[in-house]
Design a protein around this motif. Structure first.
Motif, short mmCIF file in Angstrom:
data_model
loop_
_atom_site.label_atom_id
_atom_site.label_comp_id
_atom_site.label_asym_id
_atom_site.label_seq_id
_atom_site.Cartn_x
_atom_site.Cartn_y
_atom_site.Cartn_z
N HIS A 11 108.56 -24.65 43.23
CA HIS A 11 108.04 -23.59 44.10
C HIS A 11 109.05 -23.18 45.17
CE1 HIS A 11 103.90 -23.61 42.65
NE2 HIS A 11 104.06 -24.91 42.51
N TYR A 12 110.15 -23.90 45.29
CA TYR A 12 111.10 -23.67 46.37
C TYR A 12 112.51 -23.48 45.82
CZ TYR A 12 107.49 -25.15 49.63
OH TYR A 12 106.33 -25.24 50.35
N SER A 13 113.31 -22.72 46.57
CA SER A 13 114.72 -22.51 46.22
C SER A 13 115.59 -23.67 46.70
CB SER A 13 115.24 -21.23 46.86
OG SER A 13 114.47 -20.13 46.47
N TYR A 14 115.12 -24.37 47.72
CA TYR A 14 115.89 -25.46 48.32
C TYR A 14 115.08 -26.75 48.28
CZ TYR A 14 118.62 -21.57 50.12
OH TYR A 14 119.38 -20.44 50.21
N HIS A 15 115.77 -27.88 48.39
CA HIS A 15 115.11 -29.18 48.35
C HIS A 15 114.70 -29.69 49.74
CE1 HIS A 15 115.87 -29.87 44.09
NE2 HIS A 15 117.01 -29.25 44.29
N ARG A 16 115.05 -28.92 50.78
CA ARG A 16 114.72 -29.33 52.14
C ARG A 16 114.24 -28.11 52.92
NH1 ARG A 16 115.17 -33.62 55.14
NH2 ARG A 16 116.30 -34.78 53.59
N ILE A 17 113.22 -28.31 53.75
CA ILE A 17 112.70 -27.26 54.63
C ILE A 17 113.11 -27.64 56.05
CG2 ILE A 17 110.62 -26.21 55.57
CD1 ILE A 17 109.30 -26.71 52.87
N VAL A 18 113.74 -26.69 56.74
CA VAL A 18 114.18 -26.91 58.11
C VAL A 18 113.60 -25.81 58.98
CG1 VAL A 18 116.17 -27.08 59.65
CG2 VAL A 18 116.34 -27.94 57.31
N ARG A 19 113.01 -26.21 60.10
CA ARG A 19 112.43 -25.25 61.02
C ARG A 19 112.77 -25.66 62.45
NH1 ARG A 19 106.27 -24.18 62.61
NH2 ARG A 19 106.64 -22.31 63.82
N GLY A 20 113.26 -24.72 63.23
CA GLY A 20 113.55 -24.97 64.63
C GLY A 20 112.26 -25.00 65.43
N GLN A 32 104.98 -30.71 68.33
CA GLN A 32 105.11 -29.56 67.43
C GLN A 32 105.51 -30.01 66.02
OE1 GLN A 32 107.82 -26.76 69.22
NE2 GLN A 32 106.31 -26.05 70.70
N ALA A 33 106.39 -30.99 65.93
CA ALA A 33 106.81 -31.49 64.62
C ALA A 33 105.63 -32.13 63.89
CB ALA A 33 107.95 -32.49 64.78
N SER A 34 104.80 -32.87 64.61
CA SER A 34 103.62 -33.50 64.00
C SER A 34 102.63 -32.46 63.49
CB SER A 34 102.93 -34.42 65.00
OG SER A 34 103.74 -35.50 65.31
N ILE A 35 102.40 -31.43 64.30
CA ILE A 35 101.47 -30.38 63.91
C ILE A 35 101.99 -29.62 62.69
CG2 ILE A 35 100.49 -28.15 64.63
CD1 ILE A 35 100.37 -29.37 67.50
N THR A 36 103.26 -29.26 62.74
CA THR A 36 103.87 -28.52 61.63
C THR A 36 103.88 -29.35 60.36
OG1 THR A 36 105.23 -27.28 63.20
CG2 THR A 36 105.93 -27.26 60.90
N SER A 37 104.17 -30.62 60.49
CA SER A 37 104.18 -31.51 59.34
C SER A 37 102.79 -31.63 58.71
CB SER A 37 104.69 -32.89 59.77
OG SER A 37 104.74 -33.76 58.67
N ALA A 38 101.77 -31.73 59.55
CA ALA A 38 100.40 -31.83 59.04
C ALA A 38 99.99 -30.55 58.32
CB ALA A 38 99.44 -32.11 60.19
N LYS A 39 100.38 -29.39 58.86
CA LYS A 39 100.08 -28.12 58.22
C LYS A 39 100.79 -28.01 56.87
CE LYS A 39 99.18 -25.38 62.37
NZ LYS A 39 99.65 -24.27 63.20
N LEU A 40 102.04 -28.46 56.83
CA LEU A 40 102.81 -28.41 55.59
C LEU A 40 102.20 -29.33 54.54
CD1 LEU A 40 105.27 -27.21 54.18
CD2 LEU A 40 106.63 -29.05 55.16
N GLU A 41 101.78 -30.52 54.95
CA GLU A 41 101.12 -31.45 54.01
C GLU A 41 99.83 -30.85 53.47
OE1 GLU A 41 101.87 -34.30 52.52
OE2 GLU A 41 103.84 -34.36 53.47
N ALA A 42 99.04 -30.21 54.34
CA ALA A 42 97.80 -29.58 53.91
C ALA A 42 98.09 -28.46 52.90
CB ALA A 42 97.04 -29.02 55.11
N TYR A 43 99.12 -27.67 53.17
CA TYR A 43 99.49 -26.60 52.24
C TYR A 43 99.93 -27.19 50.91
CZ TYR A 43 102.16 -22.93 50.02
OH TYR A 43 102.66 -22.04 49.10
N TRP A 44 100.78 -28.21 50.96
CA TRP A 44 101.25 -28.83 49.71
C TRP A 44 100.08 -29.42 48.93
CZ3 TRP A 44 106.12 -31.61 52.04
CH2 TRP A 44 107.17 -30.70 52.11
N ASN A 45 99.09 -29.98 49.60
CA ASN A 45 97.91 -30.51 48.90
C ASN A 45 97.14 -29.39 48.21
OD1 ASN A 45 98.36 -33.22 49.44
ND2 ASN A 45 97.27 -33.12 51.39
N GLN A 46 97.04 -28.23 48.86
CA GLN A 46 96.38 -27.08 48.23
C GLN A 46 97.14 -26.63 46.99
OE1 GLN A 46 96.14 -24.12 51.30
NE2 GLN A 46 94.19 -24.91 52.09
N VAL A 47 98.46 -26.60 47.08
CA VAL A 47 99.29 -26.20 45.94
C VAL A 47 99.10 -27.19 44.80
CG1 VAL A 47 101.65 -25.87 45.10
CG2 VAL A 47 100.98 -24.96 47.34
#
Length: 66
Positions: A11-20, A32-47
């Protein structure tokens, strides 16, 4: 920075996601990193669920003769 799980790499072009986090505060960055990580995990679980539903439908259809 998060590494994309191997089962979702197609699903991704790269093997790593980086966000400032746009902060100089270590405490704010940690929150912020914890919140973003939790949102990303939730999205990945939906996928993953969507992928398994599609695979389940294909397997079910092949056994039902459709």
């Amino acid at each position: 920075s998060r590494r994309v799980p191997s089962d979702l790499r197609d699903h991704y072009s790269y093997h790593r996601i980086v966000r400032g986090l746009r902060t100089t505060s270590a405490q704010k960055a940690k929150v912020q990193a914890s919140i973003t990580s939790a949102k990303l995990e939730a999205y990945w679980n939906q996928v993953r669920l969507a992928k398994s539903d599609v695979i389940g439908m294909l397997v079910r259809d092949s056994f039902s003769g459709s």
